[in-house]
Design an enzyme around this catalytic site. Structure first.
Site, PDB file in Angstrom:
ATOM      1  N   VAL A 127       0.645  -1.462   0.395  1.00  0.00           N
ATOM      2  CA  VAL A 127       0.210   0.509   0.061  1.00  0.00           C
ATOM      3  C   VAL A 127       0.893   1.253   0.405  1.00  0.00           C
ATOM      4  O   VAL A 127       2.017   1.663   0.967  1.00  0.00           O
ATOM      5  CB  VAL A 127      -2.003  -0.018   1.212  1.00  0.00           C
ATOM      6  CG1 VAL A 127      -2.003   1.479   1.513  1.00  0.00           C
ATOM      7  CG2 VAL A 127      -1.877  -1.194   1.665  1.00  0.00           C
ATOM      8  N   GLY A 129       3.127   1.961  -1.622  1.00  0.00           N
ATOM      9  CA  GLY A 129       4.538   2.114  -2.009  1.00  0.00           C
ATOM     10  C   GLY A 129       5.766   2.689  -1.332  1.00  0.00           C
ATOM     11  O   GLY A 129       5.516   2.051  -0.399  1.00  0.00           O
ATOM     12  N   ASP A 196      -7.661  -1.398  -7.475  1.00  0.00           N
ATOM     13  CA  ASP A 196      -6.406  -1.972  -7.227  1.00  0.00           C
ATOM     14  C   ASP A 196      -6.551  -1.140  -5.908  1.00  0.00           C
ATOM     15  O   ASP A 196      -6.549  -1.715  -4.245  1.00  0.00           O
ATOM     16  CB  ASP A 196      -5.581  -0.852  -8.207  1.00  0.00           C
ATOM     17  CG  ASP A 196      -4.163  -0.373  -7.249  1.00  0.00           C
ATOM     18  OD1 ASP A 196      -3.050  -1.250  -7.412  1.00  0.00           O
ATOM     19  OD2 ASP A 196      -4.368   0.424  -6.664  1.00  0.00           O
ATOM     20  N   LYS A 200      -6.715  -1.848  -1.284  1.00  0.00           N
ATOM     21  CA  LYS A 200      -5.509  -0.992  -0.729  1.00  0.00           C
ATOM     22  C   LYS A 200      -6.110  -0.971   0.663  1.00  0.00           C
ATOM     23  O   LYS A 200      -5.855  -1.191   1.568  1.00  0.00           O
ATOM     24  CB  LYS A 200      -5.069  -0.231  -1.285  1.00  0.00           C
ATOM     25  CG  LYS A 200      -3.774  -0.593  -2.160  1.00  0.00           C
ATOM     26  CD  LYS A 200      -3.172   0.347  -3.080  1.00  0.00           C
ATOM     27  CE  LYS A 200      -1.911   0.485  -4.221  1.00  0.00           C
ATOM     28  NZ  LYS A 200      -2.131   1.349  -5.336  1.00  0.00           N
TER      29      LYS A 200
END
Lengths: 401, 401
Positions: A127, A129, A196, A200
């Site tokens: 989550v 990056g 996506d 997350k």
């Protein structure tokens, strides 16, 4: 020395090898020992690359090697990542992963398995990056009971919405441009439909509230219906349209959704633009906090994976406690969640709107033939019931102020 | 059960007791055991308060009680906090503190002492109040070599500058208003002269670069000379004036300063307004990240202290590694640090400015009788040498874009 193996030498996997090499000295100091990549698992060969001699094609080479203490999983997708990760944990190897699908689907189970073996299953990179969010949630915000998490969790869609805002361009146009630049996939569904972000926010919600949230239970709406006309109204409202993943606790019930929302200037997420991510967290004693940074990209994501490797190396033989049980968290029925709604209809339905919604806040962006307004606070169910009376609804966007 | 003692029952100390009470159940879960406040040290009595029966006036009651495993220090100031904290650590008690003066002055020594005893000296609350920054720097950004930390570290001055910006008011006026509202102290020197921010950037720089930074070595300039006229120019430049603490590593040399700077819209700190703090960190692989939240206040600060208590409870008998040695970090000579400078002079000196500074970027905010410009990038030394030629300098502010 700690031997690790990297599963999947794609963008993130090769980034992990690069980061370990670039900062080898400082990393060894923080991990209290050098980190050595012993194997790289991939279907392909990488002749001439730094891992040329390390490539193996059989996971069992890694699983059966007692020297490998930490496995980095950067393959993505649930299968065979799940089988590989589970196999590694069962053999007493800690796992660090960037794979949000895997964590959202099997996080609770893999955490429990790691705990039973006194090793670790870490997933900072899954989550946000490079943004530290998993470890802060887990280890820093421990004095608080979390009341809300709302995040701009997908860089691609934030880029698209930012461009639509600043350039007055339409969705399809900006998507095409983003694809040409490599910011969006050729098959953009996972990003633009919100899937996506959904995985997350499922991970963050599970961690924050301590129970398994199934991402399939989270209402998810993408950005494909957002138009440049909507952007005109957002400007008029001094707001921005952002797609967020959000979860809130109210009266012991947790609700969660992914959808585009109008965000006002006083919201810290208002200034999170382009490919950046921002994750707002509200604690019951801490108040508002936000974590900001690059939510994707080779090196930022690899930075988070390697930080996990350092943590795993420091905790060989000790499980780092994580508050995410396998008990399922029953989310509140989304039909009962309340928002104000921004609505656009044909001008001729102005009276019908007043009849259906009662007193509303009119919004005028000088769009010919159109009437737009913001409703009072109401549940999804109420909104749908009232909206039936309007035959010309052009769009409706939830309002976060 | 873990017994703790709180030194100093002021704003933060009473907040710690309140947070431990409010969230006792979830905190016990995360600390793996209940946290019990056994003593509160204060000169005063607190009849009728929840700690009425716990108040002691002699530190030795606490130091000599082997049941007390964690000491919370929220007294502020270096003495006697230093003696009390050292005494606690020497007797094998972990210490959690919100005291930035103490940490900036004696952090390295107290960390080394804690390490030698396999206990912990934790200070999340000393910088950024409730914002998790110390633990992320220490444990999350471990894959990176830090290249820059720039923070809005003082809520009082950020509030003052924000008000000057939005209301077009002058410094003295806003300060008075802030004092009336209790946002600024009656003796505001520590805030408005930058001393508070200086201690905080010293702590962050020490942690990021692993060596002791003496705050006395950091060039520190406050906001007392910032005027509403400066704000007009900032608006013209689409910039904001913020007082930041900043440190950067370039060519293995670290420089640090505290001063007001002009910040552009693309900078994540641009949107950090009012009493909020924001800390921007740049890592060599991570890139840009920012941590945002309430930098002060009873409960946010107590939240950070209690998170440290939870961490100390989880690590009884184990030292959490911190990368801050007692070796002194020699900062780069500030005279050699480069910035662009925004400069305001009397209109009649326009030609003198051109002669002194060569090509400059003119800035016009329609201020009668005045000429303003931004220089090219130059060192402090160069700037001073050139500025000698101008007899009417009204102000000069460093530019961060």
């Amino acid at each position: 020395m700690i031997n690790i193996s990297v599963l999947g030498y794609g963008t993130v996997g090769s980034g992990v090898v690069e980061v370990l090499d670039t900062n080898s000295e400082s990393i060894a100091k923080k991990a209290r020992q050098p980190i050595h990549v012993k194997y790289v698992l991939d279907k392909r060969e990488f002749p001439g690359s730094p891992v040329e001699d390390k490539v193996v094609h059989d996971i069992n080479v890694i699983l059966d090697d007692p020297e490998v203490q930490i496995v980095v999983e950067t393959m993505g997708g649930v299968h065979p990542a799940y089988e590989f990760v589970k196999g590694a944990l069962e053999r007493g190897k800690s796992v660090c992963t960037s794979n949000k699908e895997l964590v959202a689907k099997h996080g609770a189970e893999l955490l429990a398995l790691a705990k039973s073996k006194s090793i670790n299953f870490l997933f900072e990179a899954s989550v946000g990056g490079g943004i530290p969010i998993i470890r802060p949630l887990n280890q820093s915000l421990t004095a608080d009971e979390i009341e809300e998490i709302t995040g701009i969790l997908n860089g691609t869609t934030n880029y698209i919405l930012s461009k639509m805002d600043t350039e007055g361009a339409d969705f399809a146009e900006v998507l095409r441009e983003a694809q040409d630049k490599g910011y969006a996939e050729r098959n953009p569904e996972a990003d633009v439909e919100g899937y996506d972000a959904c995985r997350k926010i499922a991970i963050l919600t599970s961690l924050a509230f301590g129970k398994q949230v199934d991402y399939e239970d989270i209402y998810t709406e993408g950005i494909t219906k957002i138009t440049k006309t909507d952007m005109l109204y957002a400007k008029e409202l001094d707001a921005k349209i952002k797609i967020v993943g959000s979860s809130k606790r109210e009266d012991e019930k947790v609700s969660a959704f992914v959808a585009p929302v109008m965000i006002g200037r006083e919201n810290p997420l208002y200034s999170v633009n382009d490919v950046f991510n921002g994750i707002y967290v509200k604690g019951n004693v801490l108040g508002d906090t936000m974590f900001y940074g690059k939510g994707a990209g080779k090196l930022p994501t690899a930075s988070a994976v390697v930080a996990d490797v350092v943590d795993a190396a420091k905790h060989i033989g000790t499980n780092i406690m994580t508050n995410w049980s396998t008990h399922k968290l029953e989310l509140a029925d989304f039909e009962e969640v309340s928002h104000r709604f921004f609505v656009r209809v044909d001008e001729v339905e102005k009276e019908a709107a007043a009849e259906a919604f009662g007193q509303v806040e009119e919004v005028n962006a000088n769009v010919a033939g159109e009437y737009a307004f913001i409703t009072k606070l109401m549940t999804e169910k109420e909104f749908k019931e009232k909206a039936v009376a309007l035959s010309s609804m052009r769009n409706r966007i939830r309002v976060a102020f």
